[in-house]
Design an enzyme around this catalytic site. Structure first.
Site, short mmCIF file in Angstrom:
data_model
loop_
_atom_site.label_atom_id
_atom_site.label_comp_id
_atom_site.label_asym_id
_atom_site.label_seq_id
_atom_site.Cartn_x
_atom_site.Cartn_y
_atom_site.Cartn_z
N SER A 34 0.80 -1.23 0.00
CA SER A 34 0.00 0.00 0.00
C SER A 34 0.83 1.27 0.00
CB SER A 34 -0.95 0.02 1.21
OG SER A 34 -0.22 -0.04 2.41
N ASP A 324 -3.09 7.88 8.45
CA ASP A 324 -4.10 7.02 9.08
C ASP A 324 -3.39 6.05 10.01
OD1 ASP A 324 -2.99 5.11 7.41
OD2 ASP A 324 -4.74 4.92 6.09
N HIS A 327 -0.43 4.44 7.54
CA HIS A 327 0.38 5.05 6.50
C HIS A 327 0.86 6.46 6.84
CE1 HIS A 327 -2.51 2.22 4.61
NE2 HIS A 327 -1.40 1.79 4.03
#
Length: 363
Positions: A34, A324, A327
């Site tokens: 991600s 978040d 990340h």
């Protein structure tokens, strides 16, 4: 998904001139999770690892979600921009063409993906490293059909390759009792399992023409907000960080051994653990005010595993290390990218203007 992979980050592609009527630019192929995903998971309709809702992308382009798991740019975006390079598009983007691949390379990174096939299973859909390599094989056939076997071989051998995964194999596999790996292995044997798997994958990439490969290590994944909030003290989880350090040591040893086994290959290991750890430990030194909680959250209701329209944003995104629970923010990614550029000597290699940087986050 995770910061860690922040370390996960990437190396640049060098754009050259057309040769013998072929595009033949030197581009990059990115394999990751991600922290490098630029939209592949948007096209995995059943995936629970999504960055498809506001406020993801709020500080990027038009401010709408674009598949990046942050408010702005990824580390890969920033390094590429600094080098004056185009950004590799997501492989699963239905508009992708052979010309796009020849001009920009491809990004196969997928939120939730890992070195191991079983990693991130509860996300339902994600692209493991094995699957990403399989898609790369399909890409090769497209290019062979476009420009022929000889030119395609040259194109892929001159390309740069980035492999930036591993944090999910711990956070979303080994450290969770719902996965069988958590009781089949201990810390040492699990890392041995990862290294055996990764070595086979890197050898496969070499057999497919990869000659210049950079593999990135993990950051202090025990310090991401999700790990802190799940601890009783709110501090970084020491065991998780020690696993990241052990992974980096083992990967460095593996990378050092590969050139003696594989012909005409250059493998490099990018370890940014210390840089990221210092940012988290001494945030004010780098201009940050918060390095232990996410900018986008439900306030006291934590962990909120993703950022959604109902979330509350911090007043000044530029002073938060984390966007978040998993990340880093655009500002943190910029700092990490700049440190990596200095550490590894990345230089601007293209005189033409690269894509515009995303607007700097505002309060």
């Amino acid at each position: 998904m995770k910061l860690v992979s922040s370390l996960a980050i990437l190396v640049l592609a060098i754009v050259g001139v057309a040769i013998d009527g072929c595009h033949c630019k030197i581009v990059q192929f990115i394999f990751g999770d991600s922290l490098s995903d630029v939209g592949n998971n948007l096209y995995l309709s059943k995936s629970l690892a999504q960055a498809s809702l506001p406020w993801y992308g709020i500080d990027f382009g038009n401010g709408l979600p674009n598949g990046r798991f942050t408010n702005g740019r990824t580390v890969a975006d920033i390094i590429g921009d600094r080098a004056g390079l185009p950004r590799p598009p997501a492989f699963l983007d239905p508009s992708l063409t052979e010309d796009d691949i020849l001009d920009n390379g491809v990004n196969y990174a997928s939120g939730g993906g890992g070195i191991l096939n079983e990693t991130g299973g509860y996300f339902i859909q994600r692209l493991s490293l094995n699957k990403q390599i399989e898609l790369f094989q399909g890409t090769q056939q497209l290019i062979i059909n476009k420009i022929g076997q000889e030119e395609a071989q040259k194109f892929f051998q001159e390309a740069r390759y980035v492999v930036a995964l591993g944090s999910n194999d711990f956070i979303n596999n080994y450290l969770m009792p719902v996965y069988s790996d958590s009781w089949k292995y201990n810390d040492r044997t699990f890392i041995d399992y990862l290294m055996e798997t990764l070595e086979g994958q890197l050898k496969t990439l070499h057999s497919l023409g990869a000659r210049q490969v950079m593999v990135f290590g993990l950051g202090p994944m025990g310090c991401i907000p999700l790990q802190r909030v799940l601890s009783t003290s709110g501090n970084c989880q020491d065991r998780t960080n020690k696993l990241a350090i052990s992974f980096n040591q083992a990967t460095s040893k593996l990378i050092d051994s590969l050139p003696t086994k594989l012909a005409n290959a250059s493998f490099k290991f990018g370890d940014a653990y210390d840089v990221v750890n210092d940012v988290i430990t001494n945030p004010t030194k780098y201009g940050f005010k918060n390095s232990d909680s996410p900018c986008c959250s439900f306030g006291r209701i934590r962990p909120a595993l993703t950022c959604v329209p109902a979330s509350t944003l911090c007043k000044d995104r530029s002073v938060y290390v984390f966007w978040d629970e998993y990340h880093p923010s655009d500002s943190a990614n910029a700092l990490i990218a700049n440190e990596l550029i200095k550490k590894f000597g990345f230089l601007r290699v293209n005189d033409t203007n690269g894509p515009s940087s995303a607007p700097a986050p505002e309060g």
